[in-house]
Every structure is written in structure tokens, then in C-alpha cells.
Design a protein around this motif. Structure first.
Motif, mmCIF file in Angstrom:
data_model
loop_
_atom_site.group_PDB
_atom_site.id
_atom_site.type_symbol
_atom_site.label_atom_id
_atom_site.label_comp_id
_atom_site.label_asym_id
_atom_site.label_seq_id
_atom_site.Cartn_x
_atom_site.Cartn_y
_atom_site.Cartn_z
ATOM 1 N N SER A 148 40.776 -26.268 -62.106
ATOM 2 C CA SER A 148 41.791 -26.443 -63.402
ATOM 3 C C SER A 148 43.223 -26.530 -62.947
ATOM 4 O O SER A 148 43.327 -26.107 -61.830
ATOM 5 C CB SER A 148 41.762 -25.114 -64.107
ATOM 6 N N SER A 153 45.866 -26.206 -64.777
ATOM 7 C CA SER A 153 46.436 -25.369 -65.658
ATOM 8 C C SER A 153 46.957 -23.763 -65.185
ATOM 9 O O SER A 153 46.502 -23.671 -63.789
ATOM 10 C CB SER A 153 46.306 -25.175 -67.076
ATOM 11 N N SER A 154 47.589 -22.919 -65.754
ATOM 12 C CA SER A 154 47.950 -21.778 -65.509
ATOM 13 C C SER A 154 46.881 -20.664 -65.069
ATOM 14 O O SER A 154 46.827 -19.662 -64.601
ATOM 15 C CB SER A 154 48.821 -20.837 -66.478
ATOM 16 N N ASP A 155 45.388 -21.173 -65.578
ATOM 17 C CA ASP A 155 44.267 -20.279 -65.201
ATOM 18 C C ASP A 155 43.493 -20.954 -64.189
ATOM 19 O O ASP A 155 42.198 -20.882 -63.811
ATOM 20 C CB ASP A 155 43.505 -20.121 -66.522
ATOM 21 N N ILE A 169 42.032 -21.551 -60.376
ATOM 22 C CA ILE A 169 41.220 -20.623 -59.562
ATOM 23 C C ILE A 169 41.892 -20.696 -58.009
ATOM 24 O O ILE A 169 42.172 -21.728 -57.522
ATOM 25 C CB ILE A 169 39.685 -20.743 -59.397
ATOM 26 N N ASN A 208 40.325 -14.986 -55.910
ATOM 27 C CA ASN A 208 39.798 -14.814 -57.259
ATOM 28 C C ASN A 208 38.202 -14.960 -56.739
ATOM 29 O O ASN A 208 37.330 -14.864 -57.689
ATOM 30 C CB ASN A 208 39.682 -15.910 -58.093
ATOM 31 N N GLN A 230 35.093 -13.288 -58.548
ATOM 32 C CA GLN A 230 35.263 -13.210 -60.154
ATOM 33 C C GLN A 230 34.390 -14.106 -60.790
ATOM 34 O O GLN A 230 33.876 -15.137 -60.063
ATOM 35 C CB GLN A 230 36.529 -13.270 -60.343
ATOM 36 N N ALA A 268 37.745 -22.688 -64.398
ATOM 37 C CA ALA A 268 38.886 -22.265 -64.673
ATOM 38 C C ALA A 268 38.686 -20.627 -64.862
ATOM 39 O O ALA A 268 37.822 -20.274 -64.818
ATOM 40 C CB ALA A 268 39.967 -22.671 -65.865
ATOM 41 N N LEU A 269 39.536 -19.667 -64.514
ATOM 42 C CA LEU A 269 39.426 -18.178 -64.814
ATOM 43 C C LEU A 269 39.197 -17.772 -66.179
ATOM 44 O O LEU A 269 38.421 -16.928 -66.573
ATOM 45 C CB LEU A 269 40.575 -17.560 -64.037
ATOM 46 N N LEU A 270 40.016 -18.490 -67.251
ATOM 47 C CA LEU A 270 39.983 -17.766 -68.513
ATOM 48 C C LEU A 270 38.603 -17.977 -69.144
ATOM 49 O O LEU A 270 37.875 -19.174 -69.063
ATOM 50 C CB LEU A 270 41.204 -18.563 -69.403
ATOM 51 N N SER A 271 38.026 -17.126 -69.916
ATOM 52 C CA SER A 271 36.962 -17.128 -70.645
ATOM 53 C C SER A 271 36.715 -17.586 -72.176
ATOM 54 O O SER A 271 35.866 -17.785 -72.362
ATOM 55 C CB SER A 271 36.094 -15.861 -70.262
ATOM 56 N N THR A 272 37.998 -17.250 -72.548
ATOM 57 C CA THR A 272 38.124 -17.635 -74.143
ATOM 58 C C THR A 272 37.549 -18.938 -74.542
ATOM 59 O O THR A 272 37.915 -19.963 -74.177
ATOM 60 C CB THR A 272 39.372 -17.468 -74.423
#
Length: 127
Positions: free
Chosen positions: A86, A88-90, A92, A96, A99, A110-114
């Protein structure tokens, strides 16, 4: 990145062993090693992921985390697939490792899961 609009050749690798950046520790050939806090270590926390056995002795005890790497013979073969990171701000980062990555679209993680499906465990990051 955006979702694919045509076919793309995906890059994957089968790992029986792999070179992992080392925490600020000394690992001895034959010792159990773990992925913890983004680095390979022989002194794991309760949340560490068992990787395998060190194939060599590497002393990074006087260095900073990631200054040296250790070759690890993995417990099980891993089929590693490289996805786009990604922007964006999330995004990797190398720290990390260990994770969970999540899909942004059909070729980006990316990192965010939402609202996102799990892609798998982050084992390495290409710059």
C-alpha cells in the motif's frame, strides 16, 4: 495501487530456508529461532512465531536490530507470494514482519484490517 484490470504474472517463492534480519542478539548454529518484533531472535516473547533452526552462528549482540541477518532452516516449507505494498499511511514496513497483512484490492496489501480480508503473515518486505 488499484485493482487489476488485466492478467498479471505473480511472483512467488518456495522457501525451505531464508535469510532473516537479526535482532540485537547472538544466535548459534542449531539454535531455535523465532520471528519477533520484525526480527529473527533466539530470545522470543510469548507472541513470537517459531521459524526454524539457525543454519549458522551470527553475532549481532553489539549491533542494532537488522544490522546482520541469519540464515534459518524453516520448520516447514513456506510458499511466499509477493504483493504490492500500500502507498497510504498503512503501508507495510520491514519491522512489521510477523504481523498480519490485509488485502486492499486483488494485488495490494496493507496493515489496517478494517473491512479487509486477511492476506497472511508478513515474512519479508521488498523495498
Amino acid at each position: 495501487m488499484t485493482a487489476l484490470s488485466s492478467e498479471k504474472m505473480m511472483s512467488s517463492e518456495a522457501w525451505n530456508s531464508h535469510l532473516f534480519p537479526l535482532a540485537a542478539v547472538k544466535v548459534y548454529k542449531g539454535s531455535a529461532v523465532f520471528l519477533d518484533g520484525g526480527y529473527c531472535t533466539n530470545v522470543p516473547s510469548p507472541s513470537a512465531i517459531p521459524l526454524g533452526i539457525a543454519s549458522e552462528t551470527v553475532d549481532n549482540s553489539a549491533g542494532s536490530a537488522g544490522a546482520k541477518s541469519a540464515n534459518v532452516r524453516l520448520h516447514d516449507e513456506i510458499n511466499a507470494v509477493w504483493f504490492a505494498n500500500s502507498a497510504s499511511s498503512d503501508a507495510i514496513a520491514a519491522t512489521n514482519r510477523g504481523q498480519t497483512a490485509h488485502f486492499v484490492d486483488d494485488q495490494t496489501v496493507a496493515l489496517l484490517s478494517t473491512g479487509r480480508a486477511k492476506a497472511g503473515i508478513i515474512l519479508d518486505v521488498d523495498s
